[in-house]
Design an enzyme around this catalytic site. Structure first.
Site, short mmCIF file in Angstrom:
data_model
loop_
_atom_site.label_atom_id
_atom_site.label_comp_id
_atom_site.label_asym_id
_atom_site.label_seq_id
_atom_site.Cartn_x
_atom_site.Cartn_y
_atom_site.Cartn_z
N CYS A 19 0.79 -1.13 -0.03
CA CYS A 19 0.03 0.06 0.14
C CYS A 19 0.87 1.22 0.03
CB CYS A 19 -1.03 0.05 1.16
SG CYS A 19 -0.11 0.27 2.87
N CYS A 22 3.58 1.71 2.74
CA CYS A 22 4.68 1.04 2.11
C CYS A 22 5.65 2.08 1.42
CB CYS A 22 4.54 -0.18 1.66
SG CYS A 22 3.59 -1.55 2.61
N ASP A 414 -3.96 29.27 -29.03
CA ASP A 414 -3.48 29.69 -30.05
C ASP A 414 -4.26 29.32 -31.19
OD1 ASP A 414 -1.44 30.17 -32.20
OD2 ASP A 414 -1.42 28.13 -32.83
N ASP A 607 0.06 24.34 -30.54
CA ASP A 607 0.52 23.10 -31.10
C ASP A 607 2.00 23.40 -31.86
OD1 ASP A 607 -0.60 23.35 -34.63
OD2 ASP A 607 -0.58 24.97 -33.23
N ASP A 611 4.98 27.95 -30.34
CA ASP A 611 4.14 28.00 -29.13
C ASP A 611 4.96 27.57 -27.92
OD1 ASP A 611 2.10 28.97 -30.43
OD2 ASP A 611 1.38 27.00 -30.91
#
Length: 710
Positions: A19, A22, A414, A607, A611
Site C-alpha cells: 500500500c 509502504c 493559439d 501546437d 508555441d
C-alpha cells in the site's frame, strides 16, 4: 567553485509493497541516504524512481536498503526474440484459495472459543481458552506480528503493524482473547479485500498499458522477420497484418485499411488510411495489409511516450498526496502517545476509574486510528485520474498538474492548428497593376519555395508545378512578417501588411475574410492571395464547455490580422483576442494575462514550435499531440492526442472529478475515525466496532478511489 555532481536516475521495480504507506516508508528511508537527490515511489505501479550521485551511493546499497526495510528489488526479465524488455509485478495479486484456508481455520476456532467460552474459562488458569484462541490469534496475526517485530528491530516503531500488534497484545493482557482474535481476523479479511481492490486497480493500469506493441514484422530482402519494435531503425520497412497493433510510427507505402485509434486518442470511430498517410504506434490495423516505412524509433514513438507518461505520472505528486504522506508520518506517533495517556492518566485522576477499562479504551483508539486506508486511497485516486484521462486521449504528466487544473480560471488558445484546422487553402488570387493571376501565384510559389510554413505550402499546392530552385536566390525569412527573395533578378516580398509597411509599400485596402498574403515586385505592389483556414468542428463546443465549467475568461492569441481574429472570436464566443502578434509577442501577452489572473491558474493551448515558449510560461501548458510539434509536446504539462480543443474542457472536468473523489476519501476517513475515537474514549464503542469501522472505511475509500480510472 565546487562542481555539481553528475546524478544518475534509475527505476527499480519493488516487490512486497502492499500500500501507499509502504511507498511512504521507502521514500523516507531512501531520502536519508547520502547522495540521494530525489526519490519517488508509486504504490500503484510498484516502481521506485531515484536520482543519486553514483560517487556516493551504489545500486547494490540501494537494494540492500530495500531488503533491510522488508522489500526486494525485482530484476527485469531477460529480453527474448520478439519480446520487449519489461518488468514483472511485485505484488497486488494474491492466491485466494491459499488465503481462505487459514481464515476459515481461525473463524472455526473463534466460533468455538465464543460458544464454549464459559467452559473454557473455567479450566485451571483458563488454559482451555488460551489453547483454543491463541493458535487462532497467531495464525490470523502472524504477518502483522512479524512485520511489527522486524520493524521494531530496525528502529521503525510507528506504522499500522505496530498499532495492530500493540492493540491486540494489550487485549490479550487484559484477558479479552476473543476480541484480540477478532481484531486480527477482521484486519486480515480487510487486507484481503484491500489487496483485491488494489489488484483490480493495477489490472486496469496494466490493461491501459497493454496497448504496447510486442512484435514488429520487419521486411528484409523479400522475407519477413518477427523482431522486437526496439530493434527496428528509422527508414526500415515493416508489414502490419489485419488485427495487429502497429508497432512503430510510420508512413504508409502500400495498402489501404481502417485503423482503430482509440488506444491513443480515446476515439472509437476507425480512421481510413492509404498510401502517404501517417500512422502511429499503438493503433490497431483492422482490415487490410499495410506496408510502412518507419519514421521514428520505438522510444520516440507516440505509444512509448504515452506508456512512459502513464507509468511515471505519480512521480510528480500533488500537494494533497504530499500532505497525506507527511500527515501519516506524524499521525501514528501522536496516536500511540494519546493512547498511553488515555490508558494511564484517568485511573490516576478519576475516582473509581479502573486500569482495565481505560486500557481497553486506549486499545480501541489504536485500532480505529490505523491510517492505511487513507494513505493508499489518495494516490490511487490520482493515479486513476491520470489513467482515465489517458484512456480518453489526454496525457497528463503527473498528479500535480491534475490538481492544478481544478483551479484554472483562464484558458488561452493559439488560433492556427489549435482552434482552426491549420490546413490552408488558396481561395482567391487578386492581381494588381497589370499582373495576371497565373503570374501572381507563380511568383508567390517561387518566393515561398523554401518555407515550411502552412501558408507557404498552401501557395505551392495551388501553383501545382515544380519550382526551379536555381532561379530563387537571396532567400530570407523575416519572422512574423514573411519572405524576401530574388527570383530571376526580381526582388519579391511575400507576406503580411507588416512586411509591406516595413518596406514602405502601400497595399490596396481589402475587406476579404481570411488570411491575406500580399505580394510586391521590385518595391511595387502586385496584388494579394486570399487563404482560408477552417475552424475545427468542436471549437465552438470547446468554448461553451469551458464556460459551463466556470472558466472566467477564454482568450485567443494569433499572429493573423485583426479582422480575421475578430471573425473567429465572434464565431466561437471567445471573451477576448489579441491579434497580429509576433512569436515573442505571444510570450509578452501571456505574461500580461498571468499578471491579471490573480490566484486562478492560466492554461495555454498550442501546437506549433513557436508555441513552446508560451506553453512553458503558462501555469499549465497544453499541446496538441496529434499534429503538434515535438517541441510543444515535450514542453507541455498536458498533451491532447486527438488535436480536439473540446478535450481541454474534458481534462479540467476529469481533474475536478478526481479532486472530488480524493476529498471525499479524506472526509470519509477522517470523519468516521473521529466519531469512533470519541465513542471509544467515552466507552460506547468496543474493539469489535472499532475494527469494523477501520476495515470498512479503508475498503470504501479504496473502492471510491478506483472510480477515478473509469
Amino acid at each position: 567553485m565546487a562542481s555539481t555532481p553528475l546524478l544518475k536516475t534509475q527505476q527499480i521495480q519493488v516487490g512486497g509493497m502492499d500500500c501507499a504507506s509502504c511507498a511512504a516508508k521507502i521514500e523516507t528511508a531512501l531520502a536519508g541516504l547520502t547522495g540521494v537527490a530525489a526519490v519517488s515511489v508509486s504504490a500503484a505501479t510498484e516502481r521506485l524512481t531515484i536520482s543519486y550521485d553514483p560517487a556516493s551511493l551504489t545500486e547494490a546499497e540501494i537494494n540492500q536498503r530495500l531488503v533491510s526495510l522488508g522489500y526486494r528489488a525485482i530484476a527485469p526479465t531477460p529480453q527474448g526474440d520478439g519480446e520487449p524488455q519489461d518488468l514483472k509485478p511485485g505484488s497486488g495479486e494474491f492466491d485466494l484459495p491459499a488465503e481462505i484456508i487459514p481464515v476459515l481455520f481461525v473463524v472455526a476456532l473463534l466460533a468455538g472459543g465464543m460458544i464454549f467460552g464459559e467452559s473454557l474459562q473455567n479450566t485451571p488458569y483458563g488454559w482451555g481458552e488460551y489453547a483454543v484462541l491463541l493458535p487462532a490469534y497467531l495464525v490470523s496475526g502472524s504477518t502483522v506480528l512479524k512485520a511489527a517485530g522486524r520493524n521494531i528491530l530496525r528502529g521503525q516503531f510507528f506504522d499500522e503493524n505496530f498499532l495492530m500488534a500493540i492493540a491486540t497484545l494489550g487485549a490479550i493482557a487484559i484477558h479479552e482473547l476473543p476480541e484480540a482474535v477478532a481484531v486480527m481476523l477482521f484486519y486480515r479479511i480487510g487486507e484481503l479485500f484491500q489487496e483485491s481492490a488494489v489488484g483490480r486497480s493495477r489490472r486496469s493500469i496494466k490493461a491501459l498499458l497493454g496497448v504496447r506493441p510486442d512484435i514488429a514484422h520487419r521486411q528484409v530482402e523479400g522475407s519477413i522477420q518477427a523482431v522486437a519494435p526496439e530493434t527496428v531503425a528509422v527508414g526500415e520497412i515493416i508489414v502490419v497484418k489485419p488485427g495487429e497493433k502497429i508497432p512503430l510510427d510510420g508512413e504508409v507505402l502500400a495498402g489501404t485499411s481502417q485503423v482503430d485509434t482509440s488506444a491513443l486518442t480515446g476515439e472509437s470511430i476507425p480512421r481510413r488510411v492509404n498510401v502517404g498517410s501517417t500512422v502511429l504506434a499503438g493503433m490497431i490495423n483492422q482490415t487490410g495489409i499495410l506496408t510502412l516505412r518507419v519514421t521514428k524509433l520505438f522510444g520516440e514513438s507516440s505509444i512509448a511516450k504515452i506508456l512512459d507518461l502513464v507509468e511515471n505520472a505519480t512521480h510528480k505528486k500533488a500537494a494533497t498526496e504530499k500532505l497525506i504522506t507527511r500527515f501519516a508520518r506524524y499521525y501514528t506517533p501522536i496516536v500511540v502517545i494519546l493512547s498511553l495517556l488515555i490508558a494511564l492518566l484517568p485511573p490516576l485522576l478519576i475516582p473509581g476509574a479502573t486500569h482495565q477499562a481505560w486500557v481497553y479504551r486506549a486499545l480501541i483508539l489504536l485500532v480505529i486510528s490505523c491510517p492505511c486506508g487513507l494513505v493508499i486511497s489518495i494516490p490511487l485516486g490520482y493515479f486513476g485520474g491520470v489513467g482515465g484521462a489517458a484512456k480518453r486521449g489526454i496525457l497528463i504528466k503527473g498528479s500535480t498538474f491534475l490538481d492544478a487544473l481544478t483551479t484554472v480560471k483562464t484558458v488561452v488558445f493559439d488560433k492556427t492548428g489549435t482552434l482552426t484546422q491549420g490546413v490552408f487553402k488558396v481561395t482567391a488570387i487578386v492581381p494588381k497593376k497589370g499582373f495576371s493571376e497565373s503570374e501572381l501565384i507563380t511568383l508567390a510559389a517561387q518566393a515561398e519555395s523554401h518555407s515550411n510554413h502552412p501558408i507557404a505550402q498552401s501557395i505551392r499546392e495551388a501553383y501545382g508545378q515544380s519550382i526551379n530552385d536555381p532561379e530563387v536566390t537571396d532567400y530570407a525569412e523575416i519572422a512574423g512578417h514573411g519572405i524576401r527573395a530574388k527570383v530571376n533578378g526580381q526582388i519579391l516580398l511575400v507576406g503580411s501588411d507588416r512586411l509591406l509597411q516595413r518596406e514602405k509599400i502601400n497595399p490596396d485596402p481589402c475587406a476579404a475574410s481570411g488570411t491575406i498574403v500580399h505580394l510586391a515586385v521590385n518595391q511595387s505592389y502586385a496584388g494579394y492571395i486570399l487563404i482560408a483556414d477552417e475552424i475545427k468542428p468542436d471549437a465552438a463546443q470547446a468554448i461553451g464547455d469551458l464556460k459551463h465549467l466556470g472558466i472566467a475568461q477564454t482568450v485567443m492569441l494569433t499572429g493573423d490580422n485583426e479582422r480575421v481574429a475578430q471573425e473567429v472570436a465572434q464565431q466561437l464566443g471567445l471573451d477576448a483576442y489579441i491579434a497580429e502578434l509576433l512569436p515573442e509577442g505571444k510570450v509578452e501577452a501571456i505574461e500580461r494575462i498571468l499578471h491579471r489572473s490573480g490566484q486562478g491558474k492560466v492554461v495555454f493551448v498550442g501546437d506549433g514550435i513557436n508555441d513552446a515558449p508560451v506553453i512553458a510560461r503558462a501555469d499549465i501548458g497544453m499541446a496538441m499531440g496529434g499534429l503538434g510539434s515535438d517541441a510543444a509536446i515535450e514542453t507541455a504539462d498536458v498533451v491532447i492526442m486527438t488535436d480536439a480543443p473540446s478535450k481541454v474542457a474534458e481534462a479540467i472536468q476529469i481533474a475536478q472529478k478526481t479532486r472530488k473523489i480524493v476529498l471525499q476519501n479524506i472526509a470519509l476517513a477522517m470523519g468516521v475515525k473521529a466519531i469512533f475515537i470519541l465513542l471509544g474514549i467515552m466507552g460506547v464503542a468496543t474493539l469489535w466496532e472499532a475494527v469494523f469501522a477501520d476495515v470498512g472505511v479503508a475498503l470504501l475509500a479504496i473502492l471510491n478511489a478506483t472510480r477515478a480510472i473509469k
